[in-house]
Design an enzyme around this catalytic site. Sequence first.
Site, short mmCIF file in Angstrom:
data_model
loop_
_atom_site.label_atom_id
_atom_site.label_comp_id
_atom_site.label_asym_id
_atom_site.label_seq_id
_atom_site.Cartn_x
_atom_site.Cartn_y
_atom_site.Cartn_z
N ASP A 160 0.90 -1.15 0.00
CA ASP A 160 0.00 0.00 0.00
C ASP A 160 0.95 1.21 0.00
O ASP A 160 2.12 1.08 0.36
CB ASP A 160 -0.84 -0.06 1.28
CG ASP A 160 -1.60 1.21 1.54
OD1 ASP A 160 -2.23 1.72 0.61
OD2 ASP A 160 -1.56 1.70 2.69
N LEU A 161 0.47 2.35 -0.41
CA LEU A 161 1.37 3.52 -0.47
C LEU A 161 1.25 4.38 0.80
O LEU A 161 2.18 4.49 1.59
CB LEU A 161 1.03 4.36 -1.71
CG LEU A 161 1.80 5.67 -1.87
CD1 LEU A 161 3.29 5.43 -2.05
CD2 LEU A 161 1.26 6.48 -3.05
N ASP A 162 0.06 4.93 0.94
CA ASP A 162 -0.15 5.91 1.99
C ASP A 162 -0.20 5.24 3.36
O ASP A 162 -1.07 4.41 3.62
CB ASP A 162 -1.48 6.61 1.67
CG ASP A 162 -1.92 7.54 2.74
OD1 ASP A 162 -1.07 7.98 3.52
OD2 ASP A 162 -3.12 7.81 2.81
N THR B 62 1.56 10.19 3.35
CA THR B 62 0.71 11.17 2.67
C THR B 62 -0.61 11.34 3.41
O THR B 62 -1.35 12.29 3.14
CB THR B 62 0.43 10.76 1.21
OG1 THR B 62 0.32 9.34 1.16
CG2 THR B 62 1.51 11.24 0.27
N LYS C 131 -8.91 6.51 5.92
CA LYS C 131 -7.67 5.90 5.42
C LYS C 131 -7.96 4.71 4.53
O LYS C 131 -8.72 3.81 4.91
CB LYS C 131 -6.77 5.48 6.58
CG LYS C 131 -6.10 6.67 7.23
CD LYS C 131 -5.05 6.25 8.24
CE LYS C 131 -4.35 7.48 8.81
NZ LYS C 131 -3.40 7.10 9.86
N SER D 39 -2.37 0.90 -4.46
CA SER D 39 -2.86 2.08 -3.75
C SER D 39 -4.19 2.52 -4.31
O SER D 39 -4.44 2.39 -5.51
CB SER D 39 -1.84 3.21 -3.90
OG SER D 39 -2.40 4.43 -3.46
N ALA D 40 -5.03 3.07 -3.43
CA ALA D 40 -6.33 3.60 -3.88
C ALA D 40 -6.16 4.99 -4.46
O ALA D 40 -7.11 5.59 -4.96
CB ALA D 40 -7.27 3.65 -2.69
N LYS E 163 -10.97 -0.52 -1.65
CA LYS E 163 -10.76 -1.31 -0.43
C LYS E 163 -11.95 -1.05 0.49
O LYS E 163 -12.43 0.08 0.52
CB LYS E 163 -9.45 -0.86 0.27
CG LYS E 163 -8.20 -1.06 -0.61
CD LYS E 163 -6.99 -0.33 -0.02
CE LYS E 163 -5.81 -0.38 -0.98
NZ LYS E 163 -4.66 0.41 -0.55
N GLU F 41 -0.19 -3.26 4.62
CA GLU F 41 -1.22 -2.22 4.74
C GLU F 41 -1.22 -1.56 6.10
O GLU F 41 -0.90 -2.19 7.10
CB GLU F 41 -2.60 -2.87 4.58
CG GLU F 41 -3.24 -2.73 3.24
CD GLU F 41 -3.73 -1.32 2.91
OE1 GLU F 41 -3.77 -0.45 3.82
OE2 GLU F 41 -4.06 -1.08 1.75
N ASP F 42 -1.63 -0.30 6.14
CA ASP F 42 -1.78 0.38 7.43
C ASP F 42 -3.25 0.56 7.81
O ASP F 42 -3.56 0.88 8.95
CB ASP F 42 -1.13 1.77 7.40
CG ASP F 42 -1.87 2.70 6.47
OD1 ASP F 42 -2.13 2.30 5.31
OD2 ASP F 42 -2.23 3.82 6.90
P1 B16 Z 1 -6.51 10.18 -4.13
P2 B16 Z 1 -3.58 4.21 -0.11
C1 B16 Z 1 -5.44 6.14 -0.25
O1 B16 Z 1 -4.11 5.70 -0.48
C2 B16 Z 1 -5.49 6.98 1.00
O2 B16 Z 1 -5.23 6.19 2.14
C3 B16 Z 1 -6.85 7.61 1.15
O3 B16 Z 1 -6.89 8.43 2.28
C4 B16 Z 1 -7.17 8.42 -0.12
O4 B16 Z 1 -8.47 8.99 -0.03
C5 B16 Z 1 -7.08 7.49 -1.33
O5 B16 Z 1 -5.79 6.93 -1.39
C6 B16 Z 1 -7.40 8.19 -2.64
O6 B16 Z 1 -6.41 9.13 -2.93
O7 B16 Z 1 -7.50 11.23 -3.73
O8 B16 Z 1 -5.09 10.69 -4.26
O9 B16 Z 1 -6.95 9.42 -5.37
O10 B16 Z 1 -3.56 4.10 1.38
O11 B16 Z 1 -4.51 3.21 -0.77
O12 B16 Z 1 -2.20 4.22 -0.73
MG MG Z 2 -2.77 3.18 3.41
#
Ligand code: B16
Ligand code: MG
Length: 217
Positions: free
Chosen positions: A10-12, A18, A46, A115-116, A146, A170-171
């Site tokens: 996962d990224l964030d 981020t 998240k 990542s989402a 997710k 994942e976090d």
């Molecule tokens: P964006 P991850 C997710 O990243 C974030 O945890 C989540 O808070 C955010 O809303 C989502 O990405 C969408 O991000 O607005 O940049 O498309 O944890 O899946 O890496």
């Molecule tokens: Mg995350």
Amino acid sequence: MAKLQAVIYDLDGVITDTAEYHYLAWKTLAEELHIPFDRSFNEQLKGLSRVDSLEKILAEGTEQYSPTERQRLAEKKNDHYKSLIQEIGPKDLLPGVYQFMLEVKEAGIKTGLASASKNARTVIEKLEITHLLDTVVDAATVERGKPDPEVFLKAAQQLHVEPSQCVGIEDAKSGVTAIKSAGMYAVGVGDEQNLSEADWVISDTSHLSLDRLKEKL
Ligand code: B16
Ligand code: MG
């Protein structure tokens, strides 16, 4: 697990924080809309997609917004988020992450990003880790966010690896659920109680080690 074939990140919250910038960007928007918003509420967002996060925030207020207005609000948040991430660089990698990613790559294990975030490619380029990832799932092509396993299954598919031979890291609670539903081994980064569904929970990324992981599998 017979043989560890791939690690899917996962990224964030796993590679970089981020989450703080998402929080600040949502907070600015919520304040403009006079909707109460704090860090504890932000925890629920998240791992959720941008539109799903917006829905949750708007549900806390009393106003009704049309689909066009919702789209404008999501864009507004994203513009703010994009300006906040301008300054991201290798210094923003979470502790031990670069070392671990390098270790995994050098061991010949495939790597992917699930990542989402639609901003994921920008972020990994700024972090200078693009070369450590064999595949990146484009969040724009993922239909179900997710906790649905789609993003993790897509990463495994792109790597030509069976999900049962993959480890996901994942976090977020929703992210751990996604990994488990994909049939993968889940490493959770964060609070043990919150991530109880994970197979192995570490309090922070400095505890990531390929040897430890192999022992656990
Ligand atoms: P964006 P991850 C997710 O990243 C974030 O945890 C989540 O808070 C955010 O809303 C989502 O990405 C969408 O991000 O607005 O940049 O498309 O944890 O899946 O890496
Ligand atoms: Mg995350």
